[in-house]
Design an enzyme around this catalytic site. Sequence first.
Site: not given
Ligand code: FES
Lengths: 190, 421
Positions: A155
């Site tokens: 993410h």
């Molecule tokens: S940014 Fe969501 S798990 Fe690493």
Amino acid sequence: MASSSKAATSEGGAGHGDGVGRRDFLFIATGATAAVGTAAAIWPFLNNMNPAADTLALASIEVSLNGIEVGQAIKVSWRGKPVFIRHRTPEEIQAARDVDVSRLPDPEDDAKRVQKGHDDWLIVVGVCTHLGCIPLGTAQGETRGDYKGWFCPCHGSHYDTSGRIRRGPAPKNLEVPTYTFVNDTTIRIG
Amino acid sequence: MASMQGKPPAFNSAVVRWIDKRLPIFTFMHHEYGVFPTPRNFNYWWSFGGIAMVMLITMIVTGIVLAMNYTPHVDYAFDSVERIRRDVPQGWLIQYMHMNGASFFFIAVFIHLFRGMYYGSYKNPRELLWMLGVVILLLMMATAFMGYVLPWGQMSFWGATVITNLFSAIPVFGEDIVTFLWGGFSVDNPTLNRFFSLHYLLPFVIVGVVVLHIAAMHVAGSNNPTGIDPRGPQDTLPFSPYYVTKDGYAVVVFLIFYAIFVFFAPDFFGEPDNYTKANPLQTPAHIVPEWYFLPFYAVLRSIPDKLGGVIAMFGAIGILFLLPWLDTSRVRSGRFRPMFKWFFWVFVIDCLVLGWVGGNPADAEISILGMHIPLLWIGRLATFWYYFHFLILLPLLGKIERPLPLPASIADSVLKPAAAR
Ligand code: FES
Ligand code: HEM
């Protein structure tokens, strides 16, 4: 409560004036015992799902630092999770120390994240503090994100050369595991 | 059940009569499924409950057979599923039926649920019936999530890691809860074992809730496309043979589509990464959940705060429990609600948009007319609309909308247009 119990005595004709209080007491005591007993019966079934003794026993490993050149990093497995070991360059250390710590999402001094006299060794658990993916940047050629440390592709979290979160949804810095230097070229993690 | 009080039918067989006198199971079946008065105007959207039931049975039968060859151990799980596919007689068929069956089970249940939303099937007196349905949905999600971990591919492992880590967002106890769920310090053998155990158990819990769901339906009676209650025998038909045949036909058509995927495109809904064995030291570049979780995944990602995202995601399902009280309109069927009707379809599209956003990487963009729009914004807009629909629009519509006149009876609504033709 009291008034209904009174009615119960006169109808039931228990005969003893103190019968009411005794019945209430027995009723509450039985209920309380049943509740505690039920909780006690559920407990082993829940606790059964916690980590077992042998899982806990796997908790420490020794790693040799020989052969990790300055600027390189490796990944080792500890408790089923990766641990990143980075041999930092002087520039990387400098970059980590030049930051205004108070403005970080999770303020922490670089000096507190490494061991005294071993400032070139950064050792962190390689698990993104967002939802547990493994950030990229350990192996040669992987993207290291905007802050030259690690980048989590899941993410989009960026970590710096101290493993601290700088941008993205992760709330915390990469965790520093407990470890000790057994000698200058060996560490024990856990 | 009210209809139990009716006169028992005259059974021909003496054996049946003997049993029925001691355990009135035949009378029960006769009342609840034989002569059960069912509105005469069902359309095919009403067949999806029966279809979902058929899929549930399919999942249980294929699952039990799979379990005979499956090994829940991190070193063997992946290979045991490959062995089922390659070496076990008809294993490929059963494995693909189970794998695609999960998708088609969700397709049926999602249609069933949107049917209920459009025709107001959640309104008085069917609130509890609706809420039991939402419980079934939650149980299905838990079951499918744990099932997806069993083949122990890369997506299995990382899906399990990300989803269990959602619980670490809980203040104070978060980390302990995650360790408890894993039975260790990461998703590992203890996790796989308990997921197998629960994956075997939960479908039978679903069966139990389905029984309650249907029992509640037989108390309130079925809703129907007009949303008005049957007024007498002219409005209903006995369930058998009329709806047994109608639903039977729908089931067969649905199974044809299911079979097309099982035989010709078994990996259409799957992820290639799951054909790589789980590697705890390497996250795949792009992890996505199964398609039926995508809208919820998009909600999770659209909130920048970790705890907030988790709350919004679970809330997206939780809010369905409140639907009977959020919709203030007294008219059930969307047919007679000129404004709701449109917002219903906007809501359906909103859910599809969320699904599409959830399936794309977090930092993806689309370009419309030369503008680069981050999908994150679209996801946020769609998440906002999801909640807006339930929390603002539905309560408001009931107040401001003027429903169309309702037909005098179900029979009227069916026969008048027919006579006019
Ligand atoms: S940014 Fe969501 S798990 Fe690493
Ligand atoms: C509500 C019903 C069920 C649903 C939604 C469901 C869902 C799933 C899913 C999505 C998978 C992963 C398939 C893959 O991607 O390869 C799976 C695997 C599996 N399921 Fe189920 N399942 C259900 C019922 C059952 C039952 C009752 C059993 C009985 C034990 C079972 C046993 C298995 C086994 C052994 C596997 C691993 C083998 C495989 O991957 O195909 N399932 N399930």
